[in-house]
Design a protein around this motif. Structure first.
Motif, PDB file in Angstrom:
ATOM      1  N   GLY B  34       0.788  -1.231   0.000  1.00  0.00           N
ATOM      2  CA  GLY B  34       0.000   0.000   0.000  1.00  0.00           C
ATOM      3  C   GLY B  34       0.819   1.280   0.000  1.00  0.00           C
ATOM      4  O   GLY B  34       0.271   2.377   0.121  1.00  0.00           O
ATOM      5  N   THR B  35       2.140   1.186  -0.192  1.00  0.00           N
ATOM      6  CA  THR B  35       2.983   2.386  -0.237  1.00  0.00           C
ATOM      7  C   THR B  35       2.540   3.322  -1.365  1.00  0.00           C
ATOM      8  O   THR B  35       2.413   4.525  -1.185  1.00  0.00           O
ATOM      9  N   ASP B  71       8.872  13.504  -5.244  1.00  0.00           N
ATOM     10  CA  ASP B  71       9.339  12.514  -4.276  1.00  0.00           C
ATOM     11  C   ASP B  71       8.275  11.448  -4.005  1.00  0.00           C
ATOM     12  O   ASP B  71       8.548  10.453  -3.354  1.00  0.00           O
ATOM     13  N   PHE B  72       7.072  11.643  -4.550  1.00  0.00           N
ATOM     14  CA  PHE B  72       6.044  10.618  -4.352  1.00  0.00           C
ATOM     15  C   PHE B  72       5.877   9.690  -5.572  1.00  0.00           C
ATOM     16  O   PHE B  72       4.919   8.962  -5.685  1.00  0.00           O
ATOM     17  N   TYR B  73       6.806   9.761  -6.508  1.00  0.00           N
ATOM     18  CA  TYR B  73       6.743   8.966  -7.751  1.00  0.00           C
ATOM     19  C   TYR B  73       6.634   7.469  -7.413  1.00  0.00           C
ATOM     20  O   TYR B  73       7.558   6.883  -6.846  1.00  0.00           O
ATOM     21  N   CYS B  74       5.510   6.872  -7.755  1.00  0.00           N
ATOM     22  CA  CYS B  74       5.231   5.518  -7.285  1.00  0.00           C
ATOM     23  C   CYS B  74       6.247   4.490  -7.786  1.00  0.00           C
ATOM     24  O   CYS B  74       6.589   3.545  -7.074  1.00  0.00           O
ATOM     25  N   CYS B  78       8.024   2.269  -4.812  1.00  0.00           N
ATOM     26  CA  CYS B  78       7.630   0.882  -4.551  1.00  0.00           C
ATOM     27  C   CYS B  78       8.831   0.084  -4.011  1.00  0.00           C
ATOM     28  O   CYS B  78       9.858  -0.016  -4.670  1.00  0.00           O
ATOM     29  N   PRO B  79       8.696  -0.487  -2.834  1.00  0.00           N
ATOM     30  CA  PRO B  79       9.840  -1.196  -2.238  1.00  0.00           C
ATOM     31  C   PRO B  79      10.231  -2.436  -3.037  1.00  0.00           C
ATOM     32  O   PRO B  79      11.359  -2.909  -2.933  1.00  0.00           O
ATOM     33  N   SER B  84       5.630  -0.332 -13.116  1.00  0.00           N
ATOM     34  CA  SER B  84       6.300   0.262 -14.266  1.00  0.00           C
ATOM     35  C   SER B  84       5.294   1.126 -15.010  1.00  0.00           C
ATOM     36  O   SER B  84       4.083   0.931 -14.896  1.00  0.00           O
ATOM     37  N   ILE B  85       5.820   2.089 -15.754  1.00  0.00           N
ATOM     38  CA  ILE B  85       4.942   3.021 -16.467  1.00  0.00           C
ATOM     39  C   ILE B  85       5.292   3.013 -17.949  1.00  0.00           C
ATOM     40  O   ILE B  85       6.464   2.917 -18.329  1.00  0.00           O
TER      41      ILE B  85
END
Lengths: 470, 495
Positions: B34-35, B71-74, B78-79, B84-85
């Motif tokens: 859920g990050t 800084d919130f770029y998923c 993601c740990p 991917s985008i």
């Protein structure tokens, strides 16, 4: 009033494996709620995967019209759409994938392609795509009826014409008027080089006969099964084989000779020789090479009646240089036409052009550039569901099972395509206020050429063009 | 400046999803921590409490590659590197060379928010057609603008003849194109009129009669007189401030109009005084006009019936469009409206749209210059249409010599038209915009549609004011004919 020329179209679907433009896929997160079934007005979504009505079936992309409703209304966002890979691969740089879809559609219903929401293509492009046809805002009462079509004639005259008439002192006509032949549409069929199944070959010939036009066929291909339509067949022979084909020449109205240099020196005699066998018109078929206009002019001056200039299947000049150094149909035709005008012989000879004629608009455009009529081959095959691939090399793929389709059906598809093209020709002529197709020839004043108008407009504002746009 | 009647209000899409430009893929490496859901401020990721799996990404909310600086770029957050985008293949199925997916998406954002998009990843000022407006650029001077935006006027007068007729001024140099009742739904038509009235500009009935529901907006409706004369009566001419003669339309010059039988429903037939279910032809040309003298007779006729109305003449763009424009001026027209081939909201033969008559960019200059040479330019209003998609197109058209523009497709796209092009077939528009089908035309209400249009007009006005500010102009009137402010990317520097 003479009987109106009418092409009888009839909806003729052909259940062959066409390519479709859009592909919709149902993701795994589909919850089978059926919302897509409710929102799609084209019935692309139905229940019943593998007979199980609890599950949604795979989307039927054949009917998809790209309205995005299912995509946007799916509660889970489970539907994905993309351009079909088979669709993108078809054709090539000249024969665009969209052309196939529209040619197939026209062959199916014989109707003028109509869509909503404005033109969506590029501003301009190579060849015919860099010209527009003119229209008349206010026209004189020469037109009537819904589209002013009743009085528009699309017929063209083939054959040699006189520059002027001469009379003796008593006013008696001295000139001998040549025979000409009228055909009701400015389109003839050219023989496709591919191996055609017998039903397709017969259907092509019968369609030409039904439309009252002609088809060029290699003399060896003229077998008993099509002899009945011989008046609509133009046999293509070598000038060396005139004697061998005497029988054939006796039964036809036109004969086509493949050009070689010998023809240039022997032309008047060759034509006389053919005329002695039968009073037919001779077509000289010549590839569109670099110097084609010079040869055409010489042929015309030697008395040629009809000259058929043949470009390659993408409307390019036939030579080995790189693509950008090869003239395109628009420029080849204009060069030939202007050379003949310069030599003051244009009105005496008929020019047929073929190669790269892919869409209805190319017919009036080729004529505005200076052709009297055009010949087509590939669109006839595409009408039957054939696909063409330009890369890595030209290849035509016929739909499986085509050889088993009834001649009548195959023939009707071709008639439909020509019906749609004829209607579109009428639209363009109607807008221009031109009532006779023969008046389109070389009428560049009723065309707008990109290079000229762009220069007249932006060239006046900005300095010379740095890069070619096309 | 916007009139005080214009109120901007957020008006979201009527659909659950929009067409996504990007695609976020979540691989099997995801551990459902859920990050991503916690960090993404746009709501692409959602993890519902109690569910053991994060929901599938909502792609259309993603702002794309430009997010990677946040800084919130998923993707980076993601740990497990499970995200991917990429560009969404679906985006390629939206739009075309002229109306690119980016222009459509941006127009939707404008209609939703009332402002140009904040996103930087949308190229919405030019399309991809490779010519005309798409090759012209506005050449802004260097330095800081000194003009206050509040001082900039976007008003234009429509009557420049000083003939004692109404002095009509519109607040923004744009008005809505003619779309007949029959070709579009009643909610579409009424919303267009309400928007026109809020923006103090106009909309046009098209050739399909004057629905009674439009009466409250009479001062902002242009009634169209076209060749079929459908629904044209003396009272419809008397109740408006502008009457438009339609000689031809850009999408099908020289061809006339054609409403298919299926779309000629009972209400349409009543309005047009025709028989339900029959195809209705609007012939080409006007069979009462075979010369410019006949044309004057036409204009005199309207002027006689309505002594206060302005007369607009709508023509397409043939080679001699300049002569036609001058003829219209001498015949007494107030507005010459030239319609290029790239617009059109209804059905037209593809062959006509692509091939007949010249693109609007050329025609504007041709007409503007010819009117100038004839000394008539200052006494007539020149309106361009047929291919004006964006505020930048509008500004370029004005630089080329137009006073203002008429838009149609941009309005429909604001109402979430996707330009699928099936307006003409069967029940009509699947999205309920261009349909008189009872079920489909109920897909949105007038409140929603009016606000979307008001918002889009506002976003254009904001952009136009920005452009004028950069040029140091206080009025859009100063921009007319300023070709020196343009450059063409295929040509070198101007003379």
């Amino acid at each position: 009033m003479p009987k109106k020329y009418h092409i009888h179209s009839k909806v003729t679907p052909l259940n062959l494996d066409y390519v479709f433009k859009f592909k919709i896929e149902r993701g795994e997160n589909c919850i089978n709620c059926g919302k897509c079934t409710k929102v799609c007005i084209y019935e692309a979504h139905k229940r019943g995967k593998d007979g199980d009505t609890r599950k949604m079936a795979d989307p039927n992309t054949v009917v998809c019209k790209n309205c995005f409703r299912c995509i946007q209304e799916c509660p889970r966002g489970a539907l994905e759409k993309s351009l079909d890979k088979d669709f993108l691969n078809i054709g090539g740089g000249y024969w665009k994938p969209d052309m196939f879809i529209t040619l197939w559609k026209q062959a199916e219903d014989g109707k003028v392609p109509v869509t909503g929401a404005g033109y969506r293509g590029p501003f301009t492009g190579p060849g015919f795509d860099s010209m527009w046809t003119d229209m008349s805002e206010i026209v004189r009462p020469t037109r009537d009826g819904i589209h002013g079509r009743e009085y528009i004639s699309t017929s063209v005259e083939l054959g040699r014409k006189l520059n002027h008439l001469t009379f003796d002192e008593k006013g008696k006509l001295l000139s001998k008027i040549h025979d000409t032949i009228d055909i009701p549409i400015p389109i003839i069929f050219d023989f496709p080089k591919e191996n055609l199944s017998p039903n397709v070959k017969v259907a092509l010939v019968r369609a030409a006969a039904e439309l009252n036009t002609c088809i060029v066929l290699s003399a060896d291909d003229i077998k008993a099964d099509i002899k009945k339509y011989i008046k609509n067949i133009i046999p293509l022979i070598s000038h060396k084989e005139i004697d061998k084909h005497q029988g054939l020449i006796k039964s036809v109205r036109f004969v086509a000779l493949d050009y070689d240099e010998e023809i240039l020196s022997t032309l008047p005699a060759l034509q006389d020789k053919i005329k002695k066998i039968n009073n037919v018109l001779t077509i000289i078929r010549i590839p569109a090479t670099k110097s084609v206009e010079a040869i055409v002019s010489k042929l015309a001056q030697s008395g040629a009646e009809i000259i058929h200039v043949v470009a390659d299947y993408r409307g390019q000049e036939n030579n080995d240089s790189a693509d950008q150094n090869r003239r395109l149909a628009k420029d080849i035709i204009r060069a030939v036409h202007l050379k003949l005008v310069e030599d003051r012989i244009r009105d005496e000879v008929t020019i047929i052009f073929s190669g790269g004629i892919a869409m209805a608009e190319h017919v009036p455009k080729a004529m505005l550039c200076g052709a009297d009529l055009i010949a087509i081959d590939l669109p006839l095959l595409i009408a039957l569901g054939a696909r063409l691939y330009e890369e890595p090399e030209k290849i035509i793929v016929f739909p499986e099972g085509l050889e088993k389709i009834a001649v009548r059906t195959v023939m009707q598809r071709i008639i439909n395509l020509m019906g749609a093209w004829h209607s579109q020709l009428l639209e363009v002529m109607g807008a221009m206020g031109i009532r006779e197709a023969r008046r389109l020839r070389g009428e560049t004043g009723r065309a707008i050429f990109f290079e000229e108008i762009d220069n007249d407009t932006f060239g006046k504002l900005f300095k010379k063009r740095e890069t070619a746009n096309i | 400046m916007k009139p005080s009647t214009v109120k901007i209000k957020k008006m979201p899409s009527r659909f659950k999803h929009q067409v996504p430009k990007y695609k976020i893929t979540r691989s099997d490496a995801c551990i459902n921590c859920g990050t991503c859901a916690k960090s993404c401020p746009y709501g692409v990721h959602e993890r519902v409490e109690g569910h053991n799996r994060t929901k599938a990404p909502i792609n259309y909310k993603c702002i794309g590659f430009e997010c990677k600086n946040n800084d919130f770029y998923c993707i980076a957050k993601c740990p497990r590197k499970a995200l991917s985008i990429s560009l969404n293949p679906m985006y390629e199925t939206l739009g075309d060379y002229r109306w690119t997916a980016d222009i459509i998406t941006a127009t939707w954002i404008m209609a939703e928010t009332g402002y140009p998009p904040e996103r930087k990843d949308l190229e919405y000022n030019t399309g991809n057609s490779g010519g005309g407006f798409d090759k012209l650029r506005l050449k802004f001077p260097a330095g800081q603008p000194k003009i206050n935006k509040l001082e900039i006027s976007t008003e234009i007068p429509l009557n420049r003849r000083n003939d004692g007729r109404a002095n009509v001024i519109i607040s923004t140099p744009v008005y809505g194109g003619g779309m007949s009742f029959g070709s579009v739904s009643l909610p579409t038509m009424i919303s267009k009129a309400r928007n026109a009235s809020l923006w103090n500009t106009f909309t046009c009935t098209g050739e399909g009669g004057y629905p009674e529901l439009l009466q409250p907006y009479n001062d902002h409706v242009i009634t169209q007189v076209a060749t079929g004369l459908f629904g044209v009566r003396e009272e419809t001419i008397q109740r408006v401030k502008i009457v438009e003669f339609k000689y031809a339309q850009g999408a099908k010059p020289g061809l006339g109009g054609h409403l298919l039988g299926e779309k000629n429903t009972e209400s349409v037939a009543r309005m047009r005084e025709a028989v339900q279910g029959t195809s209705l032809f609007s012939p080409f040309p006007f069979h009462s006009v075979y010369s410019i003298e006949d044309h004057k007779k036409h204009i005199d006729w309207i002027k006689e019936i309505n002594p206060n109305a302005l007369v607009s003449v709508k023509v397409s763009t043939p080679n001699d469009v300049d002569m036609v424009a001058v003829g219209s001026y001498y015949a007494g027209a107030h507005i010459i409206h030239i319609d290029g081939g790239y617009g059109g909201t209804g059905a037209a033969p593809d062959i006509a749209k692509k091939n007949i008559a010249m693109p609007i960019e050329y025609a504007i200059m041709k007409v503007h210059n010819f009117l100038k040479e004839e000394g008539a330019r200052d006494a007539i209003t020149l309106i361009a249409s047929g291919g004006i998609r964006t505020a930048h197109d509008l500004a370029k058209a004005i630089c080329l010599g137009a006073d203002g523009a008429v838009i149609g497709t941009a309005e429909l796209v604001s109402l979430e038209c996707v330009r699928c092009g099936n307006c003409e077939s069967g029940r009509g528009c699947a999205r309920g915009i261009a349909s008189t089908d009872s079920e489909l035309s109920d897909l949105f209400n007038e409140e929603w549609a009016t606000q979307r249009l008001v918002n889009m007009y506002h976003a254009w006005n904001v952009q136009l004011i920005e452009i004028l500010q950069k040029f140091g102009m206080k009025s859009v009137r100063e921009l007319v004919g300023r070709t020196d402010l343009l450059e063409h990317i295929d040509y070198s520097k101007p003379h």
